[in-house]
Write an enzyme that holds these catalytic residues in place. Structure first.
Site, short mmCIF file in Angstrom:
data_model
loop_
_atom_site.label_atom_id
_atom_site.label_comp_id
_atom_site.label_asym_id
_atom_site.label_seq_id
_atom_site.Cartn_x
_atom_site.Cartn_y
_atom_site.Cartn_z
N SER A 466 0.81 -1.22 0.00
CA SER A 466 0.00 0.00 0.00
C SER A 466 0.84 1.27 0.00
CB SER A 466 -0.99 -0.02 1.17
OG SER A 466 -2.01 -0.95 0.90
N ASP A 477 9.58 6.33 -10.28
CA ASP A 477 9.08 7.14 -11.40
C ASP A 477 9.83 8.46 -11.54
OD1 ASP A 477 7.23 5.21 -12.07
OD2 ASP A 477 5.61 6.12 -10.91
N LYS A 491 -0.93 -4.45 -3.12
CA LYS A 491 -2.20 -3.97 -2.57
C LYS A 491 -2.42 -2.53 -3.03
CE LYS A 491 -5.64 -3.64 0.57
NZ LYS A 491 -6.00 -2.22 0.49
#
Length: 698
Positions: A466, A477, A491
């Site tokens: 999560s 990124d 998740k």
């Protein structure tokens, strides 16, 4: 409700995981409250769930099959002819849900109830007749019958249960129990199950039925009974109050899903994910066999007052037979923010005879003291604040790079993941949240400036979930640093808890997406450099859960790239692999992971011949012991005589033996520590390569 991104929410609701339907003698029937709740649940799923669900005939068939699977997942109670009168429900589960027509589903449960009770009584009758097994047959027992066909005749089930009884007896015999002890233990087990069956109520049946329906949609949506709604820890995470472990049921057994960071179980170092608990005892008194026990009842046995001791009979995750168990003791305690606080250390890495300092910050969870924050206190505790203090300390010690350790971090407060990313970037988006209508809300860091702009590496494992995945994905990124370790949990969904007229429903309402547009759901975050691990992704992780929502993408957002770590991945990987080939801990992890997978694939049945069973066990454990002792010889550590001793050895319990940072204790670090040390090595490689690139550009 605030957005929380926790691994604990990936653990299924307790009632959803009850094994083969514990039942009562009385015929159970639905209440008017339950009928109304079913209608409300149907409306919530139809209009509130993230997925666009088509409640058609295919869905109905799947929901009916899920109900059968939960009732009798090992095909050991019901006959084919028992199910036929209810086959018409395959096309009418939508009516069960949307119109509250629960009667026939309850009738099927009651039939299963009768079969379950009759089978336990049959087993007790066999014990009354006296055990007569010589354990010399050449028979084998299939241990996973989830996909087996339904039996046509009662005699087929008699034969199955005869073998199961013999296997239960043999399992105890292999622990050196005599015939009287075996009979007493089995009688206690079967009578205990009968007693618990008598305590089942209508609410339990309703819970199982709703679990079957909701789990056809996704594994994190589920009904919570009024009793479950009383405790947030149990209803949302199945947290065992007092020891800090998250459990789920797996067939007849209760399995450790994960450990709460900073909790008593993690500190004790005696439990690991995928370990199975087969008995529970208090500080004094007999051990209670929990094989086949309802999950919430196991929770009740383990819970207790702070300072008291609970004993657990545990079968290690890597064990290939249930006879290989050992008893551990854990002192119950509460888990405070202090226990879960981020903390740092400095690791010295030697290159060409020169020491280099690498900072490591362990972040167990994404936490914030909400009460202090809402009260306006200036010095409230939070992940971001604690990490910031650790960064300042590491900068003063002139480290050449920082490793952020997110292993076993199951998530927490989304706002903390966002603000923590902000320590390493100068403003920008961090995560996209998409709802069922396709609307996307963008979260990000709005504070100007960075606290640390030096080389960064993020260390992950399968239990990083999560919020951890949001952080790791954003760092990747942005090109802000490397991600090393193993693929994360996957998740990538958001749940809310909604009130019903009777109970509550936990509903998946949204999905997380990286700023690149990729979902973290199901696939997780893939590291730039992969480490071996003993955590089996086929048993732990989102992709291991039935009906997990799929990975997909949305439009990426505009963001600034801070670097191009991918340019160095090839060279970094080559350096890493060169070290790993000579690192005893890494070689052990790779070989043990391969062996464990091979043993699981081979171990589809067990021999009912004592000598053959013993030979198979000894051969399997000899391979495991050989790998462990190869590691120990390479590290000049004393060898073990038995494989199970590895779980009880202080050099494997997650902490250094002679004190953290001590040069001598580095050799006795557990294999888990190898990931941290190698991450520091990669961090130094990365730092030097970046410096060399800058010099060349000048």
């Amino acid at each position: 409700m605030s957005l929380f991104a926790t691994l604990s929410r990936s653990v299924a609701v307790a009632v959803m995981l009850v094994m083969t339907s514990p039942v009562a003698l009385a015929q159970l029937a639905p209440t008017d409250e339950q009928r109304q709740a079913a209608v409300e649940i149907g409306d919530a799923l139809r209009y509130g769930h993230y997925a666009n669900i088509d409640f058609d005939e295919q869905w109905s068939q799947e929901a009916f099959q899920r109900y059968l699977d939960i009732l009798d997942n090992q095909r050991g109670y019901l006959l084919k002819r028992d199910i036929e009168p209810y086959r018409h429900l395959e096309g009418h589960m939508d009516e069960v849900l949307f119109e509250g027509e629960l009667d026939e589903a309850f009738e099927l449960y009651n039939l299963l109830s009768d079969r379950h009770i009759a089978r336990l009584e049959w087993l007790l009758e066999r014990l009354d007749e006296g055990l007569s097994f010589d354990f010399e047959s050449n028979e084998r027992l299939e241990i996973d019958r989830e996909n087996a066909p339904w039996a046509s005749r009662e005699s087929e089930l008699d034969e199955l249960w005869r073998k199961r009884l013999e296997n239960d007896a043999l399992t105890l015999a292999l622990t050196d129990q005599d015939e009287e002890q075996i009979e007493d233990n089995l009688r206690q087990r079967y009578e205990g199950q009968l007693t618990r069956l008598n305590q089942t109520e209508s609410e339990d049946v309703f819970g199982i039925l709703m679990a079957a329906i909701s789990s056809t949609i996704d594994p994190h949506t589920g009904y919570l009974s009024p009793r479950q709604s009383e405790s947030f820890d149990i209803q949302m995470s199945l947290s065992l109050e007092g020891i800090g472990a998250l459990l789920q049921a797996e067939g007849e057994y209760v399995k450790v899903a994960s450990l709460v960071p900073g909790g008593p179980a993690e500190r004790a170092g005696v439990l690991e994910p995928a370990d199975r608990i087969i008995a529970v005892g208090q500080e004094d008194g007999e051990m209670v066999n929990v094989v086949g026990m309802r999950l919430d009842n196991v929770v009740d046995l383990i819970r207790g007052p702070k300072g008291s001791t609970v004993r657990l009979d545990v079968v290690p995750a890597q064990a290939v037979d249930m006879t290989r168990s050992h008893v551990v003791e854990i002192t119950r305690d509460t888990v405070s923010l202090e226990d879960q606080a981020a903390h740092g250390e400095v690791i010295e890495v030697e290159r060409n005879g020169e020491p280099h300092k690498i900072g490591v910050i362990d972040v167990p969870t994404f936490y914030v003291d909400f009460d202090a924050w809402q009260a306006g206190e200036e010095e409230y505790r939070s992940t971001t604040r604690d990490v910031a203090r650790e960064i300042e300390s590491l900068k003063e010690q002139e480290v050449e790079g920082i490793v952020l350790d997110l292993r076993n971090n199951g998530g927490g407060a989304l706002q903390e993941a966002n603000s923590l990313i902000g320590l390493f970037i100068d403003r920008g988006p961090t995560v996209q949240v998409r709802d069922a209508q396709g609307r996307i809300q963008l979260y990000g860091d709005t504070d100007a400036g960075t606290l640390y702009d030096g080389p960064l590496t993020v260390l992950t494992n399968r239990l990083s979930a999560s919020a951890s995945e949001i952080f790791a994905g954003a760092i990747q990124d942005y090109g802000r640093g490397l991600v090393v370790g193993t693929t994360t949990f996957g998740k990538g969904t958001v749940q809310t808890l909604n009130e019903l007229s009777h109970g509550q429903i936990k509903l998946t309402r949204a999905k997380f997406y990286r700023i690149s547009g990729e979902s973290t759901q199901n696939r997780g975050v893939e590291p730039d450099i992969t480490f071996p691990s003993l955590i089996d992704p086929e048993r732990i992780g989102e992709s291991s859960l039935d009906n997990a929502l799929a990975w997909d993408t949305v439009q990426n957002v505009q963001y600034r790239r801070y670097g191009n770590p991918e340019d160095f991945i090839g060279a970094l990987t080559a350096q890493h692999q060169k070290r790993a080939q000579t690192n005893p801990n890494f070689r052990y992890l790779e070989r043990q992971s391969t062996l464990a997978r091979q043993l699981r694939e081979q171990h589809t049945s067990v021999s009912l011949n004592r000598e053959q069973r013993q030979r198979e066990l000894e051969a399997q454990e000899a391979e495991q012991l050989s790998l462990e002792n190869q590691r120990r010889r390479a590290l000049d550590l004393p060898e073990l005589e038995e494989w199970l001793d590895a779980r009880l050895d202080p050099s494997l319990n997650g902490e250094p033996v002679d004190g953290e940072g001590d040069e001598e204790s580095e050799e006795e670090m557990p294999v888990d520590r190898a990931h941290v040390l190698e991450a520091a090595e990669i961090m130094l490689d990365y730092t030097h390569m970046k410096n060399a690139q800058r010099m060349a550009q000048r």
